[in-house]
Design a protein around this motif. Structure first.
Motif, PDB file in Angstrom:
ATOM      1  N   GLY A 164     103.497  35.253   4.117  1.00 37.87           N
ATOM      2  CA  GLY A 164     103.356  33.919   4.685  1.00 37.87           C
ATOM      3  C   GLY A 164     103.345  33.872   6.202  1.00 37.87           C
ATOM      4  N   THR A 165     103.221  35.026   6.851  1.00 39.60           N
ATOM      5  CA  THR A 165     103.198  35.051   8.311  1.00 39.60           C
ATOM      6  C   THR A 165     101.840  35.546   8.805  1.00 39.60           C
ATOM      7  OG1 THR A 165     104.002  37.332   8.543  1.00 39.60           O
ATOM      8  CG2 THR A 165     105.661  35.587   8.317  1.00 39.60           C
ATOM      9  N   GLY A 180      96.347  24.384  14.156  1.00 43.67           N
ATOM     10  CA  GLY A 180      95.706  24.281  12.859  1.00 43.67           C
ATOM     11  C   GLY A 180      96.093  25.396  11.899  1.00 43.67           C
ATOM     12  N   LEU A 181      96.713  26.461  12.437  1.00 44.72           N
ATOM     13  CA  LEU A 181      97.074  27.609  11.607  1.00 44.72           C
ATOM     14  C   LEU A 181      98.542  27.604  11.187  1.00 44.72           C
ATOM     15  CD1 LEU A 181      95.310  30.516  13.553  1.00 44.72           C
ATOM     16  CD2 LEU A 181      94.407  29.160  11.656  1.00 44.72           C
ATOM     17  N   LEU A 192      96.366  27.263   4.152  1.00 48.92           N
ATOM     18  CA  LEU A 192      95.225  28.054   4.634  1.00 48.92           C
ATOM     19  C   LEU A 192      94.638  28.893   3.506  1.00 48.92           C
ATOM     20  CD1 LEU A 192      96.314  29.372   8.150  1.00 48.92           C
ATOM     21  CD2 LEU A 192      94.844  27.438   7.602  1.00 48.92           C
ATOM     22  N   ARG A 193      93.318  28.858   3.423  1.00 49.54           N
ATOM     23  CA  ARG A 193      92.629  29.630   2.381  1.00 49.54           C
ATOM     24  C   ARG A 193      92.110  30.930   2.988  1.00 49.54           C
ATOM     25  NH1 ARG A 193      91.804  27.018  -2.280  1.00 49.54           N
ATOM     26  NH2 ARG A 193      92.157  24.770  -2.345  1.00 49.54           N
ATOM     27  N   TRP A 194      93.019  31.875   3.148  1.00 51.62           N
ATOM     28  CA  TRP A 194      92.600  33.190   3.627  1.00 51.62           C
ATOM     29  C   TRP A 194      93.410  34.245   2.906  1.00 51.62           C
ATOM     30  CZ3 TRP A 194      94.259  32.845   9.520  1.00 51.62           C
ATOM     31  CH2 TRP A 194      95.647  32.789   9.609  1.00 51.62           C
ATOM     32  N   ASP A 195      92.966  35.479   2.988  1.00 55.05           N
ATOM     33  CA  ASP A 195      93.655  36.592   2.351  1.00 55.05           C
ATOM     34  C   ASP A 195      93.616  37.773   3.310  1.00 55.05           C
ATOM     35  OD1 ASP A 195      94.851  38.436   0.761  1.00 55.05           O
ATOM     36  OD2 ASP A 195      93.235  38.593  -0.702  1.00 55.05           O
ATOM     37  N   VAL A 240     104.077  36.458  16.106  1.00 49.73           N
ATOM     38  CA  VAL A 240     104.128  36.418  14.643  1.00 49.73           C
ATOM     39  C   VAL A 240     104.810  35.121  14.243  1.00 49.73           C
ATOM     40  CG1 VAL A 240     104.940  37.548  12.543  1.00 49.73           C
ATOM     41  CG2 VAL A 240     104.223  38.930  14.511  1.00 49.73           C
ATOM     42  N   VAL A 241     104.079  34.275  13.512  1.00 49.44           N
ATOM     43  CA  VAL A 241     104.586  32.963  13.116  1.00 49.44           C
ATOM     44  C   VAL A 241     104.274  32.732  11.630  1.00 49.44           C
ATOM     45  CG1 VAL A 241     104.444  31.887  15.396  1.00 49.44           C
ATOM     46  CG2 VAL A 241     102.423  31.909  13.921  1.00 49.44           C
ATOM     47  N   GLU A 242     104.935  31.748  11.051  1.00 47.43           N
ATOM     48  CA  GLU A 242     104.640  31.379   9.670  1.00 47.43           C
ATOM     49  C   GLU A 242     103.386  30.518   9.655  1.00 47.43           C
ATOM     50  OE1 GLU A 242     108.032  29.475   8.003  1.00 47.43           O
ATOM     51  OE2 GLU A 242     109.349  31.204   8.255  1.00 47.43           O
ATOM     52  N   HIS A 243     102.384  30.946   8.866  1.00 45.54           N
ATOM     53  CA  HIS A 243     101.150  30.160   8.834  1.00 45.54           C
ATOM     54  C   HIS A 243     101.254  29.052   7.796  1.00 45.54           C
ATOM     55  CE1 HIS A 243      99.539  31.788   5.069  1.00 45.54           C
ATOM     56  NE2 HIS A 243      99.767  33.022   5.505  1.00 45.54           N
ATOM     57  N   SER A 244     100.406  28.068   7.952  1.00 46.59           N
ATOM     58  CA  SER A 244     100.402  26.935   7.038  1.00 46.59           C
ATOM     59  C   SER A 244     100.071  27.406   5.623  1.00 46.59           C
ATOM     60  CB  SER A 244      99.367  25.904   7.507  1.00 46.59           C
ATOM     61  OG  SER A 244      99.236  24.872   6.551  1.00 46.59           O
TER      62      SER A 244
END
Length: 214
Positions: free
Chosen positions: A114-115, A74-75, A105-108, A98-102
């Motif tokens: 973008g990872t 989901g991430l 996603l509404r986070w800060d 460490v991966v590229e997130h979607s």
């Protein structure tokens, strides 16, 4: 408030209090399989800011802890096969990927390009909390520049009233930091050598590279 999770009654109260605190945007300290962590809801920007403020010093984007492997899907927009193989082999455990997130996603979490650094810890108390709260931004439970906390009580000595609930589970049995592997480039690369040795990683992903200083 400090809860001794070695006592069944206090454990239940503590986990409930921690879950409530995270859902209310407050901070908690919880045990992991490496060192104690200070955590906040990853999707509540003011909670993440409070976490960074509590630690003080230079702010770096915190990694994210999750309570199940399925949460990872989901991430992440697209998970490389090497990441799936490493997760299958070493999660729950002391491996951070460490991966590229979607992009949706509404986070800060800060300037992450973008990872996201994500891990599923091997600790029953942490997993019980995470399965109810969802992804948590978590950093080591100490002031920047101070020793990592090996008990919740040691964390409380440093972080005091900035944290709503402290979950004590005794001293960390193996306080070695997690190994960090970057899976965003052409080849997987070890960014930090920790509890999972490079040789073990290569048993799963033979072409993994050792980063500088590893």
């Amino acid at each position: 408030m400090l809860y001794d999770c070695r006592s069944p009654a206090d454990r239940d109260r503590g986990i409930a209090a921690a879950i409530e605190a995270v859902k209310n945007g407050e901070l908690v300290v919880l045990p992991t399989d490496t060192v104690y962590g200070i955590g906040a809801d990853a999707f509540t920007p003011y909670a993440v800011k409070a976490l960074l403020d509590a630690k003080g010093g230079r702010h770096v984007p915190p990694p994210v802890l999750i309570g199940s492997r399925h949460t990872l899907d989901g991430l992440v927009y697209s998970l490389p096969q090497a990441a799936r193989d490493l997760v299958e082999a070493f999660w729950p455990g002391a491996l951070t990927i460490v991966v590229e997130h979607s992009p949706s996603l509404r986070w800060d979490l800060g300037d992450t390009s973008g990872t996201v650094a994500v891990r599923m810890p091997l600790h029953p108390v942490a997993l019980e909390v995470l399965r109810e709260t969802g992804p948590m931004a978590v950093a080591s439970a100490n002031k920047t520049g101070q020793p990592a906390a090996l008990t919740a009580e040691a964390a409380r000595d440093q972080l005091a009233y900035s944290v709503r609930a402290y979950l004590e589970a005794g001293p960390c049995p193996d306080p070695v930091p997690s190994t960090i592997v970057d899976l965003t480039g052409d080849a997987p690369r070890v960014l930090r050598q920790g509890a999972v040795a490079l040789e073990k990683l290569r048993d799963v992903v033979p072409d993994i590279l050792a980063g500088q200083g590893v």
